[in-house]
Design an enzyme around this catalytic site. Structure first.
Site, short mmCIF file in Angstrom:
data_model
loop_
_atom_site.label_atom_id
_atom_site.label_comp_id
_atom_site.label_asym_id
_atom_site.label_seq_id
_atom_site.Cartn_x
_atom_site.Cartn_y
_atom_site.Cartn_z
CB THR A 185 13.02 -5.66 3.96
OG1 THR A 185 14.26 -5.56 4.69
CG2 THR A 185 11.89 -5.97 4.94
CG HIS A 213 -1.99 -0.99 1.20
ND1 HIS A 213 -3.12 -0.84 0.44
CD2 HIS A 213 -2.12 -2.19 1.82
CE1 HIS A 213 -3.91 -1.88 0.60
NE2 HIS A 213 -3.32 -2.72 1.43
#
Length: 201
Positions: free
Chosen positions: A173, A121
């Site tokens: 990540t 998002h």
């Protein structure tokens, strides 16, 4: 209207097939899904209660085994490519919606409840809710021979080198080098695996 009814019928068929247990259920799911993928090898085994969305944007190699509860999604411009000899345990989610791209090599094994997601998002603006800001797409790359243990999260921009191991519960990540063992939140290299030197020419 006709298109909507056709889509509803296909969703109904997929829902029914998704509940069928045993070898017969896996056979029927293979017959149903295999022609829908952009590419798919001969051997495909899909467990019960999964969700496969936008299969025309998904390319699978040969000898693909995925357990119950799988989610494979590559809608809205996304794409997924998986090599040969792939195994995913129960409740694995591989999601490349909204322009994301996920590339997984051959001989990769993934533990249960792992989530691999190539879009997030957007959240830069504070004047409108996050849910109204759309998504930011990226790429996830997983090399050949990788083992991802249970309950791992692999996020947009992650690159896992070949033959690396990701410990249970980790969040990936960034970049994990080839032959590394990584663990933690965020995942960090804790050691290098021993591997045989290249054979002399």
């Amino acid at each position: 209207m006709a298109r909507m009814l056709w889509n509803e019928l296909m969703a109904l068929v997929a829902g029914i097939l998704g509940c069928l247990p045993g070898r017969s259920g896996r056979l029927l799911r293979r017959l149903y899904y295999r022609p829908q993928f952009a590419a798919c090898g001969r051997t495909l085994s899909i467990g019960e209660h999964g969700e496969i969305a936008c299969p025309t944007s998904i390319r699978l190699g040969d000898r693909i085994y995925i357990d119950r509860g799988i989610v494979l999604r590559a809608c809205e411009g996304g794409s997924i490519a998986i090599g040969d000899d792939f195994g995913a345990n129960g409740n694995v989610r591989i999601i490349a919606d909204c322009g994301g791209r996920i590339e997984i090599g051959s001989k990769v094994i993934i533990g249960p409840n792992t989530v691999i997601r190539a879009s997030d998002h957007a959240m830069d603006r504070t004047d409108i809710p996050i849910r109204d800001q759309g998504h930011t797409a990226g790429t996830v790359s997983i090399g050949d021979g990788v083992w991802i243990a249970a309950n791992v999260v692999v996020l947009r921009g992650a690159r896992i080198g070949e033959h690396a191991v990701i410990g249970a519960g980790s969040v990936v990540t960034g970049e994990i080098p080839a032959y590394a063992v990584a663990a933690g939140v965020p995942a960090r290299v804790i050691r290098q695996r021993q591997h045989a030197p290249a054979a002399p020419a």
